[in-house]
Design a protein around this motif. Structure first.
Motif, PDB file in Angstrom:
ATOM      1  N   ALA A  68       0.861  -1.187   0.000  1.00  0.00           N
ATOM      2  CA  ALA A  68       0.000   0.000   0.000  1.00  0.00           C
ATOM      3  C   ALA A  68       0.892   1.229   0.000  1.00  0.00           C
ATOM      4  CB  ALA A  68      -0.930   0.005   1.208  1.00  0.00           C
ATOM      5  N   PHE A  69       0.419   2.273  -0.708  1.00  0.00           N
ATOM      6  CA  PHE A  69       1.140   3.539  -0.726  1.00  0.00           C
ATOM      7  C   PHE A  69       0.180   4.631  -0.275  1.00  0.00           C
ATOM      8  CE2 PHE A  69       2.425   7.443  -3.078  1.00  0.00           C
ATOM      9  CZ  PHE A  69       3.574   7.696  -2.340  1.00  0.00           C
ATOM     10  N   ASP A  70       0.562   5.329   0.791  1.00  0.00           N
ATOM     11  CA  ASP A  70      -0.256   6.404   1.347  1.00  0.00           C
ATOM     12  C   ASP A  70       0.398   7.729   0.970  1.00  0.00           C
ATOM     13  OD1 ASP A  70      -1.858   8.107   2.731  1.00  0.00           O
ATOM     14  OD2 ASP A  70      -1.495   7.253   4.714  1.00  0.00           O
ATOM     15  N   ARG A  75       4.055   7.398   2.905  1.00  0.00           N
ATOM     16  CA  ARG A  75       4.504   6.127   3.462  1.00  0.00           C
ATOM     17  C   ARG A  75       4.188   4.981   2.518  1.00  0.00           C
ATOM     18  NH1 ARG A  75       3.383   6.037  10.020  1.00  0.00           N
ATOM     19  NH2 ARG A  75       4.433   8.006  10.492  1.00  0.00           N
ATOM     20  N   PHE A  76       5.149   4.070   2.409  1.00  0.00           N
ATOM     21  CA  PHE A  76       4.976   2.856   1.613  1.00  0.00           C
ATOM     22  C   PHE A  76       5.064   1.661   2.552  1.00  0.00           C
ATOM     23  CE2 PHE A  76       6.906  -0.725  -0.673  1.00  0.00           C
ATOM     24  CZ  PHE A  76       5.931  -0.947  -1.629  1.00  0.00           C
ATOM     25  N   GLU A 151       7.600  -0.795   6.551  1.00  0.00           N
ATOM     26  CA  GLU A 151       6.986   0.514   6.321  1.00  0.00           C
ATOM     27  C   GLU A 151       8.088   1.564   6.235  1.00  0.00           C
ATOM     28  OE1 GLU A 151       3.191   3.116   7.953  1.00  0.00           O
ATOM     29  OE2 GLU A 151       4.354   1.911   9.373  1.00  0.00           O
ATOM     30  N   SER A 152       8.204   2.212   5.095  1.00  0.00           N
ATOM     31  CA  SER A 152       9.266   3.187   4.872  1.00  0.00           C
ATOM     32  C   SER A 152       8.673   4.488   4.351  1.00  0.00           C
ATOM     33  CB  SER A 152      10.288   2.657   3.865  1.00  0.00           C
ATOM     34  OG  SER A 152       9.695   2.520   2.583  1.00  0.00           O
ATOM     35  N   PHE A 153       9.465   5.554   4.442  1.00  0.00           N
ATOM     36  CA  PHE A 153       9.064   6.840   3.887  1.00  0.00           C
ATOM     37  C   PHE A 153       9.224   6.802   2.365  1.00  0.00           C
ATOM     38  CE2 PHE A 153      10.029   8.364   8.227  1.00  0.00           C
ATOM     39  CZ  PHE A 153       8.828   9.001   8.479  1.00  0.00           C
ATOM     40  N   CYS A 154       8.292   7.425   1.672  1.00  0.00           N
ATOM     41  CA  CYS A 154       8.361   7.530   0.216  1.00  0.00           C
ATOM     42  C   CYS A 154       7.694   8.843  -0.177  1.00  0.00           C
ATOM     43  CB  CYS A 154       7.664   6.342  -0.450  1.00  0.00           C
ATOM     44  SG  CYS A 154       7.775   6.343  -2.262  1.00  0.00           S
ATOM     45  N   ILE A 155       8.504   9.826  -0.576  1.00  0.00           N
ATOM     46  CA  ILE A 155       7.989  11.147  -0.896  1.00  0.00           C
ATOM     47  C   ILE A 155       7.186  11.089  -2.197  1.00  0.00           C
ATOM     48  CG2 ILE A 155       8.580  13.551  -1.293  1.00  0.00           C
ATOM     49  CD1 ILE A 155       9.212  12.508   1.504  1.00  0.00           C
ATOM     50  N   ALA A 156       5.943  11.513  -2.131  1.00  0.00           N
ATOM     51  CA  ALA A 156       5.061  11.469  -3.304  1.00  0.00           C
ATOM     52  C   ALA A 156       5.422  12.565  -4.295  1.00  0.00           C
ATOM     53  CB  ALA A 156       3.607  11.621  -2.870  1.00  0.00           C
ATOM     54  N   CYS A 168       9.354   3.956  -4.850  1.00  0.00           N
ATOM     55  CA  CYS A 168       9.568   3.757  -3.413  1.00  0.00           C
ATOM     56  C   CYS A 168      10.658   2.713  -3.201  1.00  0.00           C
ATOM     57  CB  CYS A 168       8.278   3.301  -2.731  1.00  0.00           C
ATOM     58  SG  CYS A 168       6.954   4.549  -2.771  1.00  0.00           S
ATOM     59  N   THR A 169      11.552   3.005  -2.256  1.00  0.00           N
ATOM     60  CA  THR A 169      12.728   2.168  -2.032  1.00  0.00           C
ATOM     61  C   THR A 169      12.729   1.614  -0.617  1.00  0.00           C
ATOM     62  OG1 THR A 169      14.020   3.484  -3.609  1.00  0.00           O
ATOM     63  CG2 THR A 169      15.249   2.099  -2.084  1.00  0.00           C
TER      64      THR A 169
END
Length: 399
Positions: A68-70, A75-76, A151-156, A168-169
């Protein structure tokens, strides 16, 4: 009293018949397995890595279960089975010495296990490696497959929203302070199966990197495309309608307040649409979705149309003698092929009482027609450019 005795006698007769099914039969294989566990775990120190290995090579393979990507929280989240395989010399045995047993099931709390950790986790201090069971082969190969949630940070990046593509990495390394494991991918590194679709996103591509000599030993980058077929209809439909409203208002006469009211209605529609898409538009991004630039420029055009309508209404009401250049322009256009390009063409009211100024009013009306037609062409061209530049487009199939 008699009935109770009869019941007890009846139960005593049935007990030997059915109770034998509850007896736990201990087979020879169970006995050998118990002996194998006792021999291997007797002097095993689970806090120490395998002997003669300062850095234990560990093969890792990921099996994606869900993701899931929020974009609202950047957040990924990925739920995956993480298969880890390594070799522990302390767990080698000869099957002939233990009744032919070639593998055994052990608890991860009884043996040393590698500490694979998500380094770019949302909660960097949180580390959990919950494993139910591990399989040990007689050659010392150990395989554990925990089911973990990363769960990692992923800047949209929302410039092309709703047809945006996100990268997302997940970065993995050793969770111990003293590095005791060297991780590398096994085979394809990650299997997607049928899990590439999730929560409105589709994984189009994945990229894997491994560098056992750095802090980030394993890196997985997933390229996801938003499934925006429903959202794009909600967005493009109103944009097209608002542009048609603005163009239609230019075709109306300026002799009354219908055109002015129509332009104001179109302007109100633009702001209403902004409030509407605010429910869909993600807020946390450094990029501005290009569709907002379209709405912005369309609002500017609509405001210009309102002001232009007020100017034209003043021109068509003029009764003074026009300037020479005004009369020249009017004659050049309306007494040539150019008159066929004037759309719409408004005419002076034939019932006008002031007949002396009818000619002057007609010239001013012709000028208003020329200006309005030119403005109509400009607005149409500008909208074509805006649709081409700012309307979200489906990204290419390959990246």
């Amino acid at each position: 009293m008699f009935s109770e005795r009869v019941l007890l006698i009846f139960l005593a007769i049935l007990y030997p018949t059915f109770a034998q099914d509850c007896v736990m039969l201990v087979t020879k294989e169970d006995a050998w397995d118990k002996k194998l566990h006792m021999d291997k775990m007797k002097d095993y120190h689970f806090r120490q890595p395998p002997k003669n290995q300062s850095c234990v090579p560990v093969k890792v393979h990921f099996q994606l279960k869900t993701f899931a990507f929020d974009e609202y929280a950047d957040r990924f989240t990925a739920k995956m089975w993480t298969r880890m395989i390594w070799r522990d010399e302390r767990l080698i045995w000869s099957p002939e010495d233990y009744g032919g047993i070639k593998k055994m099931i052990v608890l991860p709390t009884d043996i040393w296990t590698p500490s694979l950790k998500l380094l770019n986790s949302v909660e960097p201090d949180y580390f959990s490696m919950e494993i139910e069971e591990c399989v040990v082969q007689n050659n010392g190969e150990v395989m554990c497959v925990p089911e973990l949630i990363y769960e990692s940070f992923c800047i949209a990046k929302l410039r092309d929203w709703p047809f945006d593509v996100q990268n997302c990495t997940l970065q993995f390394g050793d969770g111990e302070r003293l590095t005791t494991s060297r991780f590398s991918f096994k085979g394809k590194a990650m299997s997607l199966g049928l899990a590439e679709y999730g929560n409105g996103w589709y994984i189009m591509m994945n990229n894997f990197k491994e560098n056992p000599n750095s802090d980030v030993q394993l890196s997985i980058t997933l390229t996801m495309e938003r499934q925006a077929s429903g959202i794009i209809v909600v967005l493009t439909g109103p944009c097209f309608v608002l542009s048609i409203l603005n163009i239609t208002s230019i075709l109306l006469t300026v002799n009354d307040y219908i055109r002015l009211g129509f332009s104001c209605f179109s302007l109100i529609g633009h702001f209403t649409f902004l409030f509407f898409i605010d429910e869909f538009l993600p807020k946390h991004s450094g990029d501005t979705p290009v569709i907002l630039f379209f709405i912005r420029d369309s609002i500017i055009l609509t405001i210009t149309s309102v002001l232009f309508t007020l100017v034209l209404s003043k021109i068509v009401k003029r009764k003074t003698v026009p300037f020479d250049w005004v009369s020249l322009v009017s004659n050049k256009v309306f007494f040539s092929f150019g008159r066929y390009l004037i759309l719409p063409r408004w005419r002076v009211d034939p019932d006008a009482k002031d007949t002396n100024n009818v000619n002057n009013k007609e010239i001013w009306m012709n000028v208003a027609n020329i200006l309005n037609s030119a403005y109509l062409v400009v607005v149409i061209i500008v909208y074509i450019i805006l649709f081409n530049a700012y309307m979200p487009k489906q990204p290419p199939a390959e990246y």
